[in-house]
Design a protein around this motif. Structure first.
Motif, PDB file in Angstrom:
ATOM      1  N   ASN A  62     -31.478   6.633 -62.091  1.00  0.00           N
ATOM      2  CA  ASN A  62     -30.219   5.974 -62.405  1.00  0.00           C
ATOM      3  C   ASN A  62     -29.153   6.505 -61.453  1.00  0.00           C
ATOM      4  N   VAL A  63     -28.472   5.601 -60.761  1.00  0.00           N
ATOM      5  CA  VAL A  63     -27.414   5.975 -59.829  1.00  0.00           C
ATOM      6  C   VAL A  63     -26.111   5.361 -60.320  1.00  0.00           C
ATOM      7  N   GLU A  64     -25.100   6.213 -60.509  1.00  0.00           N
ATOM      8  CA  GLU A  64     -23.787   5.741 -60.947  1.00  0.00           C
ATOM      9  C   GLU A  64     -22.732   6.220 -59.966  1.00  0.00           C
ATOM     10  N   TYR A  65     -21.809   5.347 -59.609  1.00  0.00           N
ATOM     11  CA  TYR A  65     -20.691   5.720 -58.756  1.00  0.00           C
ATOM     12  C   TYR A  65     -19.564   4.712 -58.948  1.00  0.00           C
ATOM     13  N   ASP A  66     -18.352   5.156 -58.631  1.00  0.00           N
ATOM     14  CA  ASP A  66     -17.192   4.268 -58.702  1.00  0.00           C
ATOM     15  C   ASP A  66     -16.833   3.714 -57.328  1.00  0.00           C
ATOM     16  N   LYS A  67     -16.903   4.560 -56.313  1.00  0.00           N
ATOM     17  CA  LYS A  67     -16.504   4.154 -54.964  1.00  0.00           C
ATOM     18  C   LYS A  67     -17.712   4.111 -54.042  1.00  0.00           C
ATOM     19  N   LEU A  68     -17.925   2.961 -53.443  1.00  0.00           N
ATOM     20  CA  LEU A  68     -19.053   2.787 -52.527  1.00  0.00           C
ATOM     21  C   LEU A  68     -18.980   3.772 -51.364  1.00  0.00           C
ATOM     22  N   ALA A  69     -17.785   4.093 -50.899  1.00  0.00           N
ATOM     23  CA  ALA A  69     -17.630   5.037 -49.791  1.00  0.00           C
ATOM     24  C   ALA A  69     -18.185   6.406 -50.168  1.00  0.00           C
ATOM     25  N   ASN A  70     -17.963   6.841 -51.410  1.00  0.00           N
ATOM     26  CA  ASN A  70     -18.502   8.127 -51.856  1.00  0.00           C
ATOM     27  C   ASN A  70     -20.021   8.087 -51.904  1.00  0.00           C
ATOM     28  N   TYR A  71     -20.578   6.972 -52.387  1.00  0.00           N
ATOM     29  CA  TYR A  71     -22.037   6.841 -52.423  1.00  0.00           C
ATOM     30  C   TYR A  71     -22.604   6.855 -51.002  1.00  0.00           C
ATOM     31  N   SER A  72     -21.921   6.206 -50.087  1.00  0.00           N
ATOM     32  CA  SER A  72     -22.366   6.190 -48.698  1.00  0.00           C
ATOM     33  C   SER A  72     -22.342   7.601 -48.111  1.00  0.00           C
ATOM     34  N   ASP A  73     -21.257   8.338 -48.347  1.00  0.00           N
ATOM     35  CA  ASP A  73     -21.178   9.734 -47.879  1.00  0.00           C
ATOM     36  C   ASP A  73     -22.310  10.564 -48.478  1.00  0.00           C
ATOM     37  N   PHE A  74     -22.549  10.373 -49.763  1.00  0.00           N
ATOM     38  CA  PHE A  74     -23.598  11.100 -50.475  1.00  0.00           C
ATOM     39  C   PHE A  74     -24.968  10.826 -49.859  1.00  0.00           C
ATOM     40  N   THR A  75     -25.291   9.566 -49.628  1.00  0.00           N
ATOM     41  CA  THR A  75     -26.607   9.245 -49.065  1.00  0.00           C
ATOM     42  C   THR A  75     -26.755   9.804 -47.655  1.00  0.00           C
ATOM     43  N   HIS A  76     -25.682   9.775 -46.866  1.00  0.00           N
ATOM     44  CA  HIS A  76     -25.748  10.351 -45.521  1.00  0.00           C
ATOM     45  C   HIS A  76     -26.002  11.855 -45.586  1.00  0.00           C
ATOM     46  N   GLN A  77     -25.362  12.540 -46.522  1.00  0.00           N
ATOM     47  CA  GLN A  77     -25.594  13.980 -46.680  1.00  0.00           C
ATOM     48  C   GLN A  77     -27.028  14.257 -47.134  1.00  0.00           C
ATOM     49  N   CYS A  78     -27.527  13.428 -48.042  1.00  0.00           N
ATOM     50  CA  CYS A  78     -28.913  13.587 -48.506  1.00  0.00           C
ATOM     51  C   CYS A  78     -29.893  13.387 -47.358  1.00  0.00           C
ATOM     52  N   LEU A  79     -29.675  12.354 -46.551  1.00  0.00           N
ATOM     53  CA  LEU A  79     -30.564  12.106 -45.414  1.00  0.00           C
ATOM     54  C   LEU A  79     -30.509  13.250 -44.412  1.00  0.00           C
ATOM     55  N   ALA A  80     -29.327  13.831 -44.209  1.00  0.00           N
ATOM     56  CA  ALA A  80     -29.206  14.976 -43.309  1.00  0.00           C
ATOM     57  C   ALA A  80     -29.974  16.174 -43.855  1.00  0.00           C
ATOM     58  N   MET A  81     -29.920  16.394 -45.172  1.00  0.00           N
ATOM     59  CA  MET A  81     -30.681  17.490 -45.782  1.00  0.00           C
ATOM     60  C   MET A  81     -32.171  17.275 -45.606  1.00  0.00           C
ATOM     61  N   LEU A  82     -32.623  16.043 -45.799  1.00  0.00           N
ATOM     62  CA  LEU A  82     -34.043  15.736 -45.639  1.00  0.00           C
ATOM     63  C   LEU A  82     -34.477  15.977 -44.192  1.00  0.00           C
ATOM     64  N   ALA A  83     -33.652  15.580 -43.240  1.00  0.00           N
ATOM     65  CA  ALA A  83     -33.988  15.783 -41.826  1.00  0.00           C
ATOM     66  C   ALA A  83     -34.033  17.275 -41.499  1.00  0.00           C
ATOM     67  N   THR A  84     -33.077  18.032 -42.017  1.00  0.00           N
ATOM     68  CA  THR A  84     -33.068  19.482 -41.793  1.00  0.00           C
ATOM     69  C   THR A  84     -34.311  20.125 -42.393  1.00  0.00           C
ATOM     70  N   ASN A  85     -34.645  19.722 -43.604  1.00  0.00           N
ATOM     71  CA  ASN A  85     -35.827  20.267 -44.280  1.00  0.00           C
ATOM     72  C   ASN A  85     -37.092  19.939 -43.501  1.00  0.00           C
ATOM     73  N   ASP A  86     -37.177  18.716 -42.992  1.00  0.00           N
ATOM     74  CA  ASP A  86     -38.352  18.325 -42.206  1.00  0.00           C
ATOM     75  C   ASP A  86     -38.477  19.174 -40.944  1.00  0.00           C
ATOM     76  N   LYS A  87     -37.336  19.435 -40.263  1.00  0.00           N
ATOM     77  CA  LYS A  87     -37.360  20.255 -39.051  1.00  0.00           C
ATOM     78  C   LYS A  87     -37.780  21.690 -39.364  1.00  0.00           C
ATOM     79  N   GLU A  88     -37.285  22.216 -40.497  1.00  0.00           N
ATOM     80  CA  GLU A  88     -37.616  23.583 -40.879  1.00  0.00           C
ATOM     81  C   GLU A  88     -39.096  23.738 -41.222  1.00  0.00           C
ATOM     82  N   ASN A  89     -39.730  22.665 -41.663  1.00  0.00           N
ATOM     83  CA  ASN A  89     -41.135  22.730 -42.092  1.00  0.00           C
ATOM     84  C   ASN A  89     -42.107  22.246 -41.021  1.00  0.00           C
ATOM     85  N   MET A  90     -41.636  22.087 -39.793  1.00  0.00           N
ATOM     86  CA  MET A  90     -42.532  21.645 -38.709  1.00  0.00           C
ATOM     87  C   MET A  90     -43.367  22.803 -38.218  1.00  0.00           C
TER      88      MET A  90
END
Length: 90
Positions: A62-90
């Protein structure tokens, strides 16, 4: 178009925050994102500003948000974390 994250990706973000973030009482924080779970671990949450993602035991999401811009920022931060984690586990 905004990229949607899967429950598996959100769970990976949750685990990354829990394992590398700062523990504050019963929550973990990494950057501006908080992660926590209930007492038995069956439900987990991610939070950023007005965005709350609830991850439930049987694969429900379940995803809840009021402002689409905040959700967009959130997803970009999540994707950056996933990319960092992938690099660390190479």
């Amino acid at each position: 178009m905004e990229r949607k994250l899967t429950i598996k990706e959100f769970l990976r973000v949750f685990d990354y925050i829990r394992s590398t973030g700062e523990q504050l009482n019963n929550r973990y924080k990494l950057g501006d994102i908080y992660a926590w779970h209930d007492y038995d671990g069956y439900t987990c949450w991610l939070n950023y500003k007005d965005v709350t993602v609830t991850l439930m035991f049987h694969g429900s999401l379940n995803v809840e948000y009021d402002k689409l811009a905040n959700y967009s920022d959130f997803t970009h931060q999540c994707l950056a974390m996933l990319a960092t984690n992938d690099k660390e586990n190479m």
